[in-house]
Write an enzyme that holds these catalytic residues in place. Structure first.
Site, short mmCIF file in Angstrom:
data_model
loop_
_atom_site.label_atom_id
_atom_site.label_comp_id
_atom_site.label_asym_id
_atom_site.label_seq_id
_atom_site.Cartn_x
_atom_site.Cartn_y
_atom_site.Cartn_z
N TYR A 197 0.87 -1.18 0.00
CA TYR A 197 0.00 0.00 0.00
C TYR A 197 0.90 1.22 0.00
O TYR A 197 1.80 1.33 0.84
CB TYR A 197 -0.89 -0.01 1.25
CG TYR A 197 -1.79 1.21 1.36
CD1 TYR A 197 -2.82 1.42 0.44
CD2 TYR A 197 -1.61 2.15 2.38
CE1 TYR A 197 -3.64 2.53 0.54
CE2 TYR A 197 -2.44 3.26 2.49
CZ TYR A 197 -3.45 3.45 1.57
OH TYR A 197 -4.27 4.55 1.66
N ASP B 12 9.41 3.05 -0.16
CA ASP B 12 8.32 3.67 0.59
C ASP B 12 8.55 3.31 2.06
O ASP B 12 8.21 2.22 2.52
CB ASP B 12 6.97 3.13 0.10
CG ASP B 12 5.80 3.68 0.90
OD1 ASP B 12 6.04 4.33 1.94
OD2 ASP B 12 4.65 3.46 0.49
N LYS C 278 4.50 9.17 8.79
CA LYS C 278 4.14 8.62 10.10
C LYS C 278 5.05 9.02 11.29
O LYS C 278 4.84 10.06 11.88
CB LYS C 278 4.04 7.10 10.00
CG LYS C 278 2.99 6.69 8.93
CD LYS C 278 2.22 5.48 9.29
CE LYS C 278 1.35 5.03 8.13
NZ LYS C 278 0.05 4.59 8.46
C1 LIG Z 1 3.68 2.04 3.33
C2 LIG Z 1 2.73 3.18 3.29
N1 LIG Z 1 2.89 4.13 2.37
C3 LIG Z 1 2.08 5.20 2.28
C4 LIG Z 1 1.02 5.34 3.15
C5 LIG Z 1 0.13 6.54 3.07
O1 LIG Z 1 0.38 7.36 4.17
P1 LIG Z 1 -0.70 8.41 4.69
O2 LIG Z 1 -1.89 7.61 5.09
O3 LIG Z 1 -0.01 9.12 5.82
O4 LIG Z 1 -0.98 9.34 3.60
C6 LIG Z 1 0.79 4.37 4.13
C7 LIG Z 1 -0.34 4.48 5.06
O5 LIG Z 1 -0.63 3.64 5.86
C8 LIG Z 1 1.66 3.25 4.20
O6 LIG Z 1 1.48 2.28 5.10
#
Ligand SMILES: Cc1ncc(COP(=O)(O)O)c(C=O)c1O
Length: 425
Positions: free
Chosen positions: A144, A239, A267
């Protein structure tokens, strides 16, 4: 835990549903029959509006590595608010923060601040496309990267390597440029690149996959991605929205000794305040507007409140050093080892996986000879824990997080509750 019923949460949910689709502002927060509504949270605990207290392993889906309402964070942010909420001009604090980030992560030359993980990955992908002048992106099944069009996909069951939208509202033309392969299978990446390598702008990968349970990279997977991307002039995007500042100060790059070309963070860095980061090498990053022609912008980017929060978190992490991470890891090891033994000794069809300060329990589709779906078994676990006063993420795909605020007593009590709950699954 209080013996009060959930009257207030229920009536708030009934009101919320009338004005907010599903009653929640992010779908993962919904669970049956209705979510509890939170009154406040402190340290390792979250307290709902009906007075129930839970030991929290959801931790807002990862950001709160120091736990809820971390006092230095509250103090610093209150002070910052006195100086104004947002200026729309650059500040000294932004410069200090990005200098600190590049000190913490040696592979990084330059940083652009954004407001969330989704923005960071979306812009990193655009940047990779702009830099390479190619359109195609490879991602991995089960990952994700935030809810943006080119990444809201799943593998096409009828066409190996191809992606199809996983949501309505995404034109097929958008995902025609997205490939989707199995995680931890470098041979399939090699094969794909032998056909399309010169058209692929970037591979984007969660170095530790943390959105379909917890999947640890097999030895050499990340190195192979690095090798293949170098060979084809493709950029490697890590990511690290979950792993960044969570598995160590240098994130998964440092943990596995693999440097990416672009990295997305979010995060943990903001300590609960919205922030995202696109980071990478100078030759790529300078292509961002206004120096370059890849457009990227945001009213709230680098806002002084999120920047202050991130500076406080990063300062704490830098001051605490590796000791901080090893003490979190110790708690996770205790949970993982005890549950692994328990699951084995009682022959429970479940698997516990863990790394750093993250862990995850998953289930098989049978229990004591009965057929019962893994999701039904997860639901039994989730609700038993909730009743006992432990909050884990309500979806089996999501993982549990530990914070510095979780003490031995929290961990000991939690283990007892999980063991009891496992017996009911
Ligand atoms: C690996 C990863 N990338 C991107 C995101 C997107 O982050 P945000 O929800 O802060 O926009 C998340 C969200 O859980 C994530 O787990």
């Amino acid at each position: 835990m209080s013996s009060e019923p959930f009257n207030k949460s229920f009536s708030l949910y009934e009101r919320a549903k009338l004005k907010i689709p599903g009653g929640v502002n992010s779908p993962v927060r919904a669970f049956d029959p209705y979510p509890f509504f939170t009154r406040f949270a402190k340290g390792s605990k979250i307290i709902d509006i009906d007075g129930h207290e839970y030991i929290d392993y959801c931790l807002a889906y990862g950001p709160l590595i120091f736990g809820h309402a971390f006092p230095p964070l509250l103090e610093g942010v209150k002070e910052a608010l006195e100086r104004g909420v947002i200026y729309g001009t650059p500040t000294e604090q932004e410069v200090e923060l990005v200098e600190m980030i590049s000190r913490a992560i040696s592979s990084i030359d330059m940083v652009r601040l954004v407001n969330s993980g989704v923005e960071a990955t979306m812009h990193a992908i655009r940047l990779a496309r702009g830099f390479t002048k190619r359109s195609k992106i490879l991602r991995f099944e089960g990952s994700y990267h935030g809810a943006h069009d080119s990444m809201l996909v799943r593998s096409d069951p009828n066409s190996y390597g191809r992606a199809i939208p996983s949501s309505l509202g995404i034109p097929s033309g958008v995902v025609d440029n997205t490939f989707s392969l199995k995680y931890n299978d470098p041979r399939s990446v090699d094969e794909l690149f032998s056909k399309y390598g010169s058209e692929i702008a970037a591979i984007i990968v969660e170095p530790i996959m943390a959105n379909t349970g917890l999947r640890i990279p097999q030895p050499n997977f990340l190195n192979e991605l690095r090798r293949i991307t170098k060979q084809y002039g493709t950029l490697l995007i890590f990511d690290e929205v979950v792993t960044g500042f969570r598995v160590g100060l240098g994130g998964a790059q440092e943990y596995y000794g693999v440097d990416a070309d672009l990295i997305a963070y979010g995060k943990v860095l903001g300590g609960g305040f919205p922030i995202g980061v696109i980071a990478g090498k100078e030759e790529v990053m300078t292509l961002l507007s206004p120096t370059g022609k890849v457009y990227q912008a945001g009213t709230f980017s680098g806002n002084p409140i999120s920047v202050t929060a991130a500076t406080i978190i990063l300062r704490e992490l830098l001051n605490n050093g590796t000791k901080f991470y090893s003490s979190l890891e110790k708690k996770r090891r205790k949970i993982e080892m005890r549950l692994r033994d328990f699951i084995r000794d009682r022959e429970i069809g479940a698997v516990i996986t863990g790394i750093s300060s993250m862990f995850h329990l998953s289930f098989t589709n049978t229990s004591g000879g009965r057929k019962i779906s893994s999701s039904a078994r997860f639901s039994l676990l989730f609700h038993s824990l909730l009743a006992a006063g432990v909050f884990i993420p309500p979806s089996q795909s999501e993982i549990c997080f530990l914070s510095a605020a979780h003490d031995d007593l929290d961990v000991e009590r939690t283990l007892g509750f999980i063991e009891e709950a496992l017996l009911k699954t």
